[in-house]
Design a protein around this motif. Sequence first.
Motif, mmCIF file in Angstrom:
data_model
loop_
_atom_site.group_PDB
_atom_site.id
_atom_site.type_symbol
_atom_site.label_atom_id
_atom_site.label_comp_id
_atom_site.label_asym_id
_atom_site.label_seq_id
_atom_site.Cartn_x
_atom_site.Cartn_y
_atom_site.Cartn_z
ATOM 1 N N GLN A 179 0.876 2.177 -2.508
ATOM 2 C CA GLN A 179 -0.329 2.984 -2.408
ATOM 3 C C GLN A 179 -0.553 3.501 -0.989
ATOM 4 O O GLN A 179 -1.039 4.617 -0.798
ATOM 5 C CB GLN A 179 -1.544 2.176 -2.873
ATOM 6 N N THR A 180 -0.215 2.686 0.007
ATOM 7 C CA THR A 180 -0.350 3.145 1.385
ATOM 8 C C THR A 180 0.553 4.340 1.642
ATOM 9 O O THR A 180 0.141 5.329 2.262
ATOM 10 C CB THR A 180 -0.013 2.011 2.371
ATOM 11 N N GLU A 181 1.769 4.276 1.155
ATOM 12 C CA GLU A 181 2.691 5.398 1.345
ATOM 13 C C GLU A 181 2.192 6.642 0.612
ATOM 14 O O GLU A 181 2.317 7.768 1.118
ATOM 15 C CB GLU A 181 4.093 5.029 0.848
ATOM 16 N N LEU A 182 1.611 6.452 -0.567
ATOM 17 C CA LEU A 182 1.077 7.587 -1.303
ATOM 18 C C LEU A 182 -0.030 8.281 -0.506
ATOM 19 O O LEU A 182 -0.081 9.513 -0.425
ATOM 20 C CB LEU A 182 0.529 7.123 -2.651
ATOM 21 N N VAL A 183 -0.898 7.487 0.110
ATOM 22 C CA VAL A 183 -1.969 8.047 0.947
ATOM 23 C C VAL A 183 -1.381 8.845 2.100
ATOM 24 O O VAL A 183 -1.824 9.962 2.403
ATOM 25 C CB VAL A 183 -2.882 6.934 1.479
#
Length: 207
Positions: A108-112
């Motif tokens: 999710q951090t990478e998606l952000v």
Amino acid sequence: MTPPRARRPQVPMEQRRAELTEVALRVMAREGAWALTTRALAKEADVPHGSVHYAFSSKAEIVRSVITADTDSAVQIFGGVDVDGASPGETLGRAFTAYLDRLIADPQTELVLQELTLMAVRDPELAALMAESSIGYGASLGKLLATLAEQTGRTWDAPLPVIVEQLLGLLFGTTQAWLLHRDDERLRCALADAARLYGARLEQVAE
């Protein structure tokens, strides 16, 4: 009558900023990077709106904190790779594996961050923040590549900034593809092969 809000214990500013940064990332991960506002952050953190503005002067400062936390993590990954007793390809493989382990554990951090990168195309202020992140990634990876060249007594077959730019593009592009297909083995195989190929570009060129 609504009961008064209980007074929260005072915490050091750096701790407060770190806590709000984590909450901001949570909001963006759940609702999209574009959904972050100071009011949304205050609601998620269950703090007064003024507390957010006390810790951060603007939304841009919140985003900067999120990006900086990610960059610091990448610096630790590339800076913490053990280069002793391994070929350049093996060392790059270790660096990529550490990067992938973080990605798979927290997609999710990478998606952000990918969303922020796309938003930056139309937002000059955000573009400047993302450029700072790219510089941080590039500096840490460049340091690792320079160490490999020094230890082997060889040189890269292209200027170091070019190699760095290629590897960052490879990492970010492959990561973006993984966010769609979520095939961990495919991702690991692709970057293991890339590590082998790029390691050979150093091994084959003598000073």
